[in-house]
Design a protein around this motif. Sequence first.
Motif, PDB file in Angstrom:
ATOM      1  N   LEU A 196      -9.919 -12.103   1.089  1.00 40.62           N
ATOM      2  CA  LEU A 196      -8.677 -12.099   1.845  1.00 40.62           C
ATOM      3  C   LEU A 196      -7.521 -12.265   0.878  1.00 40.62           C
ATOM      4  N   VAL A 197      -6.638 -11.256   0.836  1.00 37.59           N
ATOM      5  CA  VAL A 197      -5.464 -11.285  -0.032  1.00 37.59           C
ATOM      6  C   VAL A 197      -4.245 -11.614   0.817  1.00 37.59           C
ATOM      7  N   SER A 198      -3.560 -12.690   0.448  1.00 37.92           N
ATOM      8  CA  SER A 198      -2.390 -13.131   1.221  1.00 37.92           C
ATOM      9  C   SER A 198      -1.140 -13.084   0.349  1.00 37.92           C
ATOM     10  N   THR A 199      -0.059 -12.542   0.914  1.00 34.11           N
ATOM     11  CA  THR A 199       1.254 -12.514   0.272  1.00 34.11           C
ATOM     12  C   THR A 199       2.296 -12.926   1.302  1.00 34.11           C
ATOM     13  N   PRO A 200       3.527 -13.208   0.884  1.00 31.59           N
ATOM     14  CA  PRO A 200       4.568 -13.524   1.863  1.00 31.59           C
ATOM     15  C   PRO A 200       4.780 -12.412   2.888  1.00 31.59           C
ATOM     16  N   ALA A 201       4.406 -11.183   2.520  1.00 33.55           N
ATOM     17  CA  ALA A 201       4.627 -10.054   3.431  1.00 33.55           C
ATOM     18  C   ALA A 201       3.467  -9.809   4.384  1.00 33.55           C
ATOM     19  N   GLY A 202       2.313 -10.447   4.145  1.00 33.21           N
ATOM     20  CA  GLY A 202       1.187 -10.216   5.035  1.00 33.21           C
ATOM     21  C   GLY A 202      -0.146 -10.448   4.356  1.00 33.21           C
ATOM     22  N   GLN A 203      -1.236 -10.081   5.073  1.00 37.38           N
ATOM     23  CA  GLN A 203      -2.592 -10.285   4.579  1.00 37.38           C
ATOM     24  C   GLN A 203      -3.380  -8.985   4.659  1.00 37.38           C
ATOM     25  N   ARG A 204      -4.443  -8.919   3.820  1.00 37.52           N
ATOM     26  CA  ARG A 204      -5.324  -7.759   3.862  1.00 37.52           C
ATOM     27  C   ARG A 204      -6.715  -8.185   3.397  1.00 37.52           C
ATOM     28  N   TRP A 205      -7.727  -7.695   4.134  1.00 33.35           N
ATOM     29  CA  TRP A 205      -9.116  -7.951   3.747  1.00 33.35           C
ATOM     30  C   TRP A 205      -9.591  -6.828   2.831  1.00 33.35           C
ATOM     31  N   LEU A 206     -10.279  -7.204   1.755  1.00 33.45           N
ATOM     32  CA  LEU A 206     -10.877  -6.240   0.845  1.00 33.45           C
ATOM     33  C   LEU A 206     -12.392  -6.418   0.854  1.00 33.45           C
ATOM     34  N   GLN A 207     -13.095  -5.303   0.677  1.00 36.04           N
ATOM     35  CA  GLN A 207     -14.551  -5.320   0.617  1.00 36.04           C
ATOM     36  C   GLN A 207     -15.017  -4.632  -0.661  1.00 36.04           C
ATOM     37  N   ALA A 208     -16.323  -4.613  -0.872  1.00 33.28           N
ATOM     38  CA  ALA A 208     -16.895  -4.035  -2.083  1.00 33.28           C
ATOM     39  C   ALA A 208     -16.375  -2.622  -2.315  1.00 33.28           C
ATOM     40  N   GLY A 209     -15.924  -2.370  -3.528  1.00 32.39           N
ATOM     41  CA  GLY A 209     -15.393  -1.059  -3.884  1.00 32.39           C
ATOM     42  C   GLY A 209     -13.898  -0.929  -3.723  1.00 32.39           C
ATOM     43  N   ASP A 210     -13.260  -1.897  -3.064  1.00 35.87           N
ATOM     44  CA  ASP A 210     -11.817  -1.827  -2.841  1.00 35.87           C
ATOM     45  C   ASP A 210     -11.042  -2.308  -4.064  1.00 35.87           C
ATOM     46  N   GLY A 211      -9.842  -1.751  -4.199  1.00 36.86           N
ATOM     47  CA  GLY A 211      -8.910  -2.190  -5.222  1.00 36.86           C
ATOM     48  C   GLY A 211      -7.515  -2.288  -4.647  1.00 36.86           C
ATOM     49  N   LEU A 212      -6.754  -3.264  -5.106  1.00 37.00           N
ATOM     50  CA  LEU A 212      -5.412  -3.474  -4.562  1.00 37.00           C
ATOM     51  C   LEU A 212      -4.474  -3.920  -5.672  1.00 37.00           C
ATOM     52  N   GLY A 213      -3.294  -3.330  -5.698  1.00 39.24           N
ATOM     53  CA  GLY A 213      -2.230  -3.762  -6.588  1.00 39.24           C
ATOM     54  C   GLY A 213      -1.164  -4.465  -5.776  1.00 39.24           C
ATOM     55  N   VAL A 214      -0.799  -5.684  -6.176  1.00 42.37           N
ATOM     56  CA  VAL A 214       0.163  -6.475  -5.422  1.00 42.37           C
ATOM     57  C   VAL A 214       1.354  -6.788  -6.320  1.00 42.37           C
ATOM     58  N   SER A 215       2.535  -6.365  -5.884  1.00 40.81           N
ATOM     59  CA  SER A 215       3.768  -6.660  -6.612  1.00 40.81           C
ATOM     60  C   SER A 215       4.629  -7.575  -5.765  1.00 40.81           C
ATOM     61  N   ALA A 216       5.840  -7.807  -6.214  1.00 44.78           N
ATOM     62  CA  ALA A 216       6.757  -8.671  -5.480  1.00 44.78           C
ATOM     63  C   ALA A 216       7.183  -8.049  -4.163  1.00 44.78           C
ATOM     64  N   THR A 217       7.040  -6.732  -4.029  1.00 37.98           N
ATOM     65  CA  THR A 217       7.567  -6.054  -2.845  1.00 37.98           C
ATOM     66  C   THR A 217       6.537  -5.249  -2.061  1.00 37.98           C
ATOM     67  N   ALA A 218       5.330  -5.057  -2.601  1.00 32.46           N
ATOM     68  CA  ALA A 218       4.404  -4.157  -1.916  1.00 32.46           C
ATOM     69  C   ALA A 218       2.948  -4.449  -2.280  1.00 32.46           C
ATOM     70  N   MET A 219       2.036  -3.971  -1.390  1.00 32.67           N
ATOM     71  CA  MET A 219       0.610  -3.939  -1.665  1.00 32.67           C
ATOM     72  C   MET A 219       0.190  -2.476  -1.696  1.00 32.67           C
ATOM     73  N   THR A 220      -0.430  -2.058  -2.789  1.00 31.46           N
ATOM     74  CA  THR A 220      -0.786  -0.660  -2.981  1.00 31.46           C
ATOM     75  C   THR A 220      -2.287  -0.517  -3.163  1.00 31.46           C
ATOM     76  N   VAL A 221      -2.902   0.353  -2.355  1.00 28.32           N
ATOM     77  CA  VAL A 221      -4.332   0.608  -2.491  1.00 28.32           C
ATOM     78  C   VAL A 221      -4.583   1.339  -3.807  1.00 28.32           C
ATOM     79  N   LEU A 222      -5.553   0.844  -4.573  1.00 25.30           N
ATOM     80  CA  LEU A 222      -5.883   1.443  -5.857  1.00 25.30           C
ATOM     81  C   LEU A 222      -7.193   2.192  -5.755  1.00 25.30           C
ATOM     82  N   GLY A 223      -7.184   3.448  -6.129  1.00 28.38           N
ATOM     83  CA  GLY A 223      -8.411   4.219  -6.164  1.00 28.38           C
ATOM     84  C   GLY A 223      -9.196   3.942  -7.443  1.00 28.38           C
ATOM     85  N   LYS A 224     -10.298   4.638  -7.586  1.00 25.37           N
ATOM     86  CA  LYS A 224     -11.112   4.492  -8.786  1.00 25.37           C
ATOM     87  C   LYS A 224     -10.392   5.123  -9.956  1.00 25.37           C
TER      88      LYS A 224
END
Length: 308
Positions: A196-224
């Motif tokens: 579970l990834v939590s930021t001031p802007a919200g939350q997101r669940w990640l599972q095996a194989g997932d990637g996420l980039g989190v900055s001060a303003t956004a959460m971006t799904v990262l591919g392989k």
Amino acid sequence: MSAAERLPESIVCTAIEWQMRLRGNAGSAELQRQLQAWLAQDELHQMAWQRLQQMAGLFQVKQLPAAGHAIPLLQRAEADLTRRRMLKLLGIGLTAGSATLLATAAPQAWRADFATATGESRRVSLDDGSQVLLNTGSALDMQGQALLLRAGEVLVEGAQWQVHCRFAECRGQQARVVLRERDGYSEIRVERGDVLVSTPAGQRWLQAGDGLGVSATAMTVLGKGPLDPFAWARGLLLVNDIRLADFLAEAGRYRQGWLGCDKAVADLRLSGVFRLDQPELMLRNISHLLPVAVVEHTRWWVRVVPVA
């Protein structure tokens, strides 16, 4: 000491500042390019950078703290070189006032509960049964039952754990995850379990194989991407169709000094498996895989160029 050997304090200060910036932004290709441009401006810049790396080698440390902090740290470690010899190595005669001028905040790796130097890794077993592996140039703190990633990269695995990185809080359940602080964002890669990834802007669940980039303003799904984010935990750098410039930026995290390439070869593509504990062999292998030559201006300044 001749005029050619003497270094202005302003240049030494700038070299130390580059050292600090690189430590805080490991793997930044843009920062490496800026450093290369500064080194190319003047031979004195190159000399200051080389002597800074030499100082770290003489004191048998992998990372050099700021000049104002180096002296007491090394004295406490019973280094057999005196303050005068250390300053002579830099090619300047510092007064007490100029030593204060050079002093900056101690780098995070020297203040953290757990830290690794360039090219090192470290495994930590926590009381709750979780395991943490620190990659090269990383710093990690304990904050109660949680971990705080201050710099670099860690692999965390266990039944339940909590890690704070620069832009997010991560809670893992039966999870194995790599967290890495990059230039401007935190990268989170899940190999197994739920996170579970939590930021001031919200939350997101990640599972095996997932990637996420989190900055001060956004959460971006990262591919392989072209880099296997978990291979370093096995002592390997595993890449698939990666730009040479990006490969060198990654490989440079595991060795002292500057490692870069000529613009003419920056976009060449490279695939392979390389051992992280053999950085010099890694560089030699590049010349067998691509039409390039590895030029060592010094031990600490290596440049990959087109084959003549």
